[in-house]
Design an enzyme around this catalytic site. Structure first.
Site, mmCIF file in Angstrom:
data_model
loop_
_atom_site.group_PDB
_atom_site.id
_atom_site.type_symbol
_atom_site.label_atom_id
_atom_site.label_comp_id
_atom_site.label_asym_id
_atom_site.label_seq_id
_atom_site.Cartn_x
_atom_site.Cartn_y
_atom_site.Cartn_z
ATOM 1 N N LYS A 12 0.826 -1.211 0.000
ATOM 2 C CA LYS A 12 0.000 0.000 0.000
ATOM 3 C C LYS A 12 0.866 1.270 0.000
ATOM 4 O O LYS A 12 2.076 1.212 0.257
ATOM 5 C CB LYS A 12 -0.928 -0.040 1.218
ATOM 6 C CG LYS A 12 -1.907 -1.233 1.180
ATOM 7 C CD LYS A 12 -2.906 -1.141 2.313
ATOM 8 C CE LYS A 12 -3.880 -2.302 2.268
ATOM 9 N NZ LYS A 12 -4.946 -2.156 3.290
ATOM 10 N N TYR A 52 -12.355 -2.014 -3.741
ATOM 11 C CA TYR A 52 -12.870 -2.175 -2.378
ATOM 12 C C TYR A 52 -14.397 -2.046 -2.319
ATOM 13 O O TYR A 52 -14.934 -1.747 -1.255
ATOM 14 C CB TYR A 52 -12.215 -1.149 -1.454
ATOM 15 C CG TYR A 52 -10.819 -1.537 -1.002
ATOM 16 C CD1 TYR A 52 -10.605 -2.680 -0.236
ATOM 17 C CD2 TYR A 52 -9.716 -0.760 -1.314
ATOM 18 C CE1 TYR A 52 -9.336 -3.039 0.195
ATOM 19 C CE2 TYR A 52 -8.433 -1.117 -0.882
ATOM 20 C CZ TYR A 52 -8.260 -2.264 -0.130
ATOM 21 O OH TYR A 52 -7.004 -2.623 0.307
ATOM 22 N N ASN A 115 -2.173 0.071 6.897
ATOM 23 C CA ASN A 115 -1.646 -1.201 7.405
ATOM 24 C C ASN A 115 -0.713 -1.913 6.422
ATOM 25 O O ASN A 115 -0.578 -3.137 6.451
ATOM 26 C CB ASN A 115 -2.793 -2.110 7.865
ATOM 27 C CG ASN A 115 -3.722 -2.504 6.736
ATOM 28 O OD1 ASN A 115 -3.574 -2.032 5.607
ATOM 29 N ND2 ASN A 115 -4.664 -3.371 7.024
ATOM 30 N N HIS A 118 -2.122 -5.544 1.655
ATOM 31 C CA HIS A 118 -3.411 -6.224 1.502
ATOM 32 C C HIS A 118 -3.145 -7.616 0.974
ATOM 33 O O HIS A 118 -2.215 -7.814 0.182
ATOM 34 C CB HIS A 118 -4.299 -5.475 0.494
ATOM 35 C CG HIS A 118 -5.467 -6.306 0.026
ATOM 36 N ND1 HIS A 118 -6.638 -6.406 0.736
ATOM 37 C CD2 HIS A 118 -5.610 -7.115 -1.060
ATOM 38 C CE1 HIS A 118 -7.456 -7.233 0.094
ATOM 39 N NE2 HIS A 118 -6.867 -7.667 -0.998
ATOM 40 N N GLU A 129 -9.455 -10.843 -7.531
ATOM 41 C CA GLU A 129 -8.501 -9.748 -7.310
ATOM 42 C C GLU A 129 -7.299 -9.826 -8.256
ATOM 43 O O GLU A 129 -6.804 -8.798 -8.724
ATOM 44 C CB GLU A 129 -8.046 -9.748 -5.844
ATOM 45 C CG GLU A 129 -9.199 -9.412 -4.899
ATOM 46 C CD GLU A 129 -8.779 -9.364 -3.436
ATOM 47 O OE1 GLU A 129 -7.617 -9.674 -3.114
ATOM 48 O OE2 GLU A 129 -9.629 -8.996 -2.608
HETATM 49 P P1 CMP Z 1 -7.289 -4.730 3.605
HETATM 50 O O1 CMP Z 1 -6.752 -6.075 3.911
HETATM 51 O O2 CMP Z 1 -6.747 -4.009 2.436
HETATM 52 O O3 CMP Z 1 -8.876 -4.848 3.437
HETATM 53 C C1 CMP Z 1 -9.752 -3.780 3.692
HETATM 54 C C2 CMP Z 1 -9.063 -2.623 4.331
HETATM 55 O O4 CMP Z 1 -9.910 -1.725 4.985
HETATM 56 C C3 CMP Z 1 -8.145 -3.121 5.434
HETATM 57 O O5 CMP Z 1 -7.060 -3.802 4.889
HETATM 58 C C4 CMP Z 1 -7.836 -1.835 6.147
HETATM 59 O O6 CMP Z 1 -6.844 -1.067 5.468
HETATM 60 C C5 CMP Z 1 -9.174 -1.124 6.036
HETATM 61 N N1 CMP Z 1 -9.954 -1.260 7.255
HETATM 62 C C6 CMP Z 1 -10.512 -2.377 7.761
HETATM 63 N N2 CMP Z 1 -11.173 -2.113 8.905
HETATM 64 C C7 CMP Z 1 -11.013 -0.795 9.119
HETATM 65 C C8 CMP Z 1 -11.470 0.088 10.135
HETATM 66 N N3 CMP Z 1 -12.206 -0.354 11.165
HETATM 67 N N4 CMP Z 1 -11.115 1.381 10.031
HETATM 68 C C9 CMP Z 1 -10.375 1.828 9.001
HETATM 69 N N5 CMP Z 1 -9.936 1.035 7.997
HETATM 70 C C10 CMP Z 1 -10.243 -0.265 8.059
#
Ligand code: CMP
Length: 140
Positions: A12, A52, A115, A118, A129
């Protein structure tokens, strides 16, 4: 016989900005996942929304789309036995604060949204995906 499985990984914008994309790709390789496809790209808002879309009703959706379009990302297809689960183990929990020590999100994530990586959550979603980012001609 256990067939190799494919999964999608995204590095990311936060991790790319930190300059740790190479380390992350190296980690996948050292854990036995083969890189079948890899490209650096900058998602448009429409592309991030589409990727998403499953989260469109969630309160974090707009913030997630803004974050995923703030800079370039890397998209990868990884291959290996149980690749979907293996990648999820290497990434750690969605919230870096809850991710096991040494996992990518524990090492490089700053919060539940920022984070670092993904990964597909099932073989079915991995197919969707990987097809979102790559044509057959881009896979070796
Ligand atoms: P990812 O694995 O990319 O899948 C969905 C993404 O949404 C997740 O990682 C986070 O980056 C984001 N995400 C999931 N839960 C939350 C939350 N409670 N608040 C903000 N972002 C979230």
């Amino acid at each position: 016989m256990i067939l190799p499985e494919l999964t999608l990984s995204l590095i990311k914008p936060d991790a790319v900005q930190k300059g740790v994309a190479g380390q992350i790709i190296g980690r996948f390789e050292s854990e036995g996942l083969r890189v079948v496809a890899c490209k650096k790209l900058w998602l448009t808002t429409a592309q991030a929304r589409a990727f998403y879309a499953v989260h469109a009703q969630r309160p974090f959706y707009e913030g997630l789309v803004a974050f995923m379009t703030e800079g370039p990302i890397y998209a990868l297809i990884l291959e290996g036995e149980g690749a979907v689960l293996r990648n999820r183990e290497i990434m750690g929990a969605t919230d870096p604060a809850k991710a096991a020590p040494g996992t990518l999100r524990a090492l490089f994530g700053d919060g539940i949204e920022r984070n670092a990586v993904h990964g597909s959550d099932s073989p079915e979603n991995a197919r969707i995906e990987t097809d979102f980012f790559f044509s057959q001609l881009e896979r070796f």
